[in-house]
Design an enzyme around this catalytic site. Sequence first.
Site, PDB file in Angstrom:
ATOM      1  N   ASP A   1       2.663  15.098  14.419  1.00 52.44           N
ATOM      2  CA  ASP A   1       2.713  14.925  12.960  1.00 52.44           C
ATOM      3  C   ASP A   1       1.319  14.986  12.352  1.00 52.44           C
ATOM      4  O   ASP A   1       0.992  14.230  11.437  1.00 52.44           O
ATOM      5  CB  ASP A   1       3.404  13.614  12.597  1.00 52.44           C
ATOM      6  CG  ASP A   1       4.078  13.673  11.223  1.00 52.44           C
ATOM      7  OD1 ASP A   1       4.205  14.795  10.681  1.00 52.44           O
ATOM      8  OD2 ASP A   1       4.478  12.623  10.699  1.00 52.44           O
TER       9      ASP A   1
ATOM     10  N   LYS B   1       5.215   2.912   1.127  1.00 53.47           N
ATOM     11  CA  LYS B   1       6.529   2.704   1.733  1.00 53.47           C
ATOM     12  C   LYS B   1       6.940   3.931   2.514  1.00 53.47           C
ATOM     13  O   LYS B   1       6.549   5.047   2.196  1.00 53.47           O
ATOM     14  CB  LYS B   1       7.574   2.369   0.665  1.00 53.47           C
ATOM     15  CG  LYS B   1       7.337   1.020   0.007  1.00 53.47           C
ATOM     16  CD  LYS B   1       8.591   0.446  -0.608  1.00 53.47           C
ATOM     17  CE  LYS B   1       8.309  -0.971  -1.120  1.00 53.47           C
ATOM     18  NZ  LYS B   1       9.535  -1.619  -1.635  1.00 53.47           N
TER      19      LYS B   1
ATOM     20  N   LEU C   1       0.817  -1.217   0.000  1.00 51.99           N
ATOM     21  CA  LEU C   1       0.000   0.000   0.000  1.00 51.99           C
ATOM     22  C   LEU C   1       0.850   1.266   0.000  1.00 51.99           C
ATOM     23  O   LEU C   1       0.383   2.336  -0.389  1.00 51.99           O
ATOM     24  CB  LEU C   1      -0.925  -0.001   1.222  1.00 51.99           C
ATOM     25  CG  LEU C   1      -1.888  -1.195   1.332  1.00 51.99           C
ATOM     26  CD1 LEU C   1      -2.631  -1.149   2.661  1.00 51.99           C
ATOM     27  CD2 LEU C   1      -2.868  -1.210   0.173  1.00 51.99           C
TER      28      LEU C   1
ATOM     29  N   GLY D   1      10.239   5.381   5.567  1.00 54.17           N
ATOM     30  CA  GLY D   1      11.679   5.420   5.775  1.00 54.17           C
ATOM     31  C   GLY D   1      12.303   4.106   6.194  1.00 54.17           C
ATOM     32  O   GLY D   1      13.474   3.847   5.913  1.00 54.17           O
ATOM     33  N   PHE D   2      11.529   3.249   6.875  1.00 52.58           N
ATOM     34  CA  PHE D   2      12.096   2.012   7.401  1.00 52.58           C
ATOM     35  C   PHE D   2      11.501   0.749   6.781  1.00 52.58           C
ATOM     36  O   PHE D   2      11.887  -0.357   7.145  1.00 52.58           O
ATOM     37  CB  PHE D   2      11.908   1.958   8.924  1.00 52.58           C
ATOM     38  CG  PHE D   2      12.672   3.019   9.656  1.00 52.58           C
ATOM     39  CD1 PHE D   2      14.053   2.962   9.746  1.00 52.58           C
ATOM     40  CD2 PHE D   2      12.017   4.088  10.245  1.00 52.58           C
ATOM     41  CE1 PHE D   2      14.772   3.940  10.417  1.00 52.58           C
ATOM     42  CE2 PHE D   2      12.720   5.072  10.916  1.00 52.58           C
ATOM     43  CZ  PHE D   2      14.105   5.002  11.000  1.00 52.58           C
ATOM     44  N   GLY D   3      10.558   0.879   5.884  1.00 57.42           N
ATOM     45  CA  GLY D   3       9.965  -0.322   5.312  1.00 57.42           C
ATOM     46  C   GLY D   3       8.703  -0.014   4.542  1.00 57.42           C
ATOM     47  O   GLY D   3       8.509   1.106   4.061  1.00 57.42           O
TER      48      GLY D   3
END
EC number: 2.7.11.14
Length: 549
Positions: free
Chosen positions: A311, A194, A192, A196-198
């Site tokens: 955020d 991506k 769905l 920063g980590f995956g």
Amino acid sequence: MCDMGGLDNLVANTAYLKAQGGDDKEMKKRRRSLSLPKPEQCASLRTSLDKDFESLCEKQPIGKKLFRQYLSQGGPECTTAAEFLDDLNEWELSESAARDKARTNIINKFCKEGSKSSLTFLTGDVATKCKAVSDKDFEEVMGQVKTATKEFLKGKPFTEYQASPFFDKFLQWKEYEKQPISEKYFYEFRTLGKGGFGEVCAVQVKNTGQMYACKKLCKKRLKKKHGEKMALLEKKILERVNSLFIVSLAYAYDTKTHLCLVMSLMNGGDLKYHIYNIGEKGIEMDRIIYYTAQIATGILHLHDMDIVYRDMKPENVLLDSQGQCRLSDLGLAVEIAVGKTISQKAGTGAYMAPEILNETPYRTSVDWWALGCSIYEMVAGYTPFKGPDAKKEKVEKEEVQRRILNEEPKFEHKNFDAATIDIIKQFLKKKIDERLGCKNDDPRKHEWFKSINFARLEAGLIDPPWVPKPNVVYAKDTGDIAEFSEIKGIEFDAKDDKFFKEFSTGAVSIAWQQEMIDTGLFDELSDPNRKESSGGSDDDKKSGTCTLL
């Protein structure tokens, strides 16, 4: 010539949409091999389980359901107490004439002298007030009666419940809840998105058919970028939250290569997508008010736990298949002790409050500023300190920061009305003590929300103004999602293994129990007339646990 990228995307989308429709035949076949642990296997759990009434009988869905089943058979006072709480809840959520009718019903049924359903367990001043209650003081008195009723249930009924077959059944479900979770527990579908980590992909629980989103964090990438602490903090915060308006964490587990957070599947797209990719830029006002009401309630839930989101932006607000929205991506969220502040710089540039840019002390104020920016963007199709020409002429980060610190937003878009302008201005006050939400006030009381009944909203009883189409995938094509480069030279040690173990705690009680109820597995496995299948491995039969995979 065949477009293989387009074909891959079509296949991924088709499988994903088909999975949401379910396969009853396959599901029934799998479920026939399932069974709960035997009661004798729950002896240690009975001793170790924290006997907290609120957790066991109100917050945990299966616990609440079984406690209510016990009350229905626990004698006249228990039955009456449960009926009173149900009727009072109905009154709290009713409107207009229905609310008046519900109030009259409660007075006649529970408060009149000699009524068959009088609340005989009440004592002292509360009992006297209950018998003399009128329409005028109804809300105040019923608040006291509600508290007294819960205190009654926490006493003898709760103690006797723990010695009943209903509590035995609860322990069986709690033992089942502890089952080990791995990737084999799920079917995996399309990617769905991506980060920063995956990546985030759609998954489906094999035994229930429940669809989720799985956030897969690359272990090597986390270690290389020192993201372990942030990942664990996000996981622990997600475990704590329990709101219709924040994504729920259902499972946490790890594979050889990834840490996995399995959360609510929000397949209606994010609000940024709806602002910029569907029709004219911006969103209709009735939708904006509805979404903002849900967002504000979610933010307040976090603030009640001393958690600052940090955020808030349309991109992080996701819609589910019913058109309800939830806050997502709590990677920057932080818990701040009561009376303390922080001054760390975090967030997304266009939504950062002045106090973040100046690195001066702050708490929850930054979330309300960002919400003001988000409302503006939903109306106008651009953020307040970038302006309508940001796409044509790129506004540098330094210029955006200068405007945030020194300028007031302009309201030139045709869709701004007086109430909308006012609430945005209140949220975008540069001084914290003047900002809406920062003056010991509830932003939801602003006139802009006058069309929203928040009690009904929080109960999930207000229909959304827009519902996603079931045959549309509101996500980027799989071919548009960038691939990660391989991480080389990263090795794991004992400290890493300890971290992975701390992260991988399996099922999360409230979300998991709700899944069992919503998918019908609770009723199926709790049926005393159900015949267990001989399916499953020898180990399953010896232990009495369910066949998991």
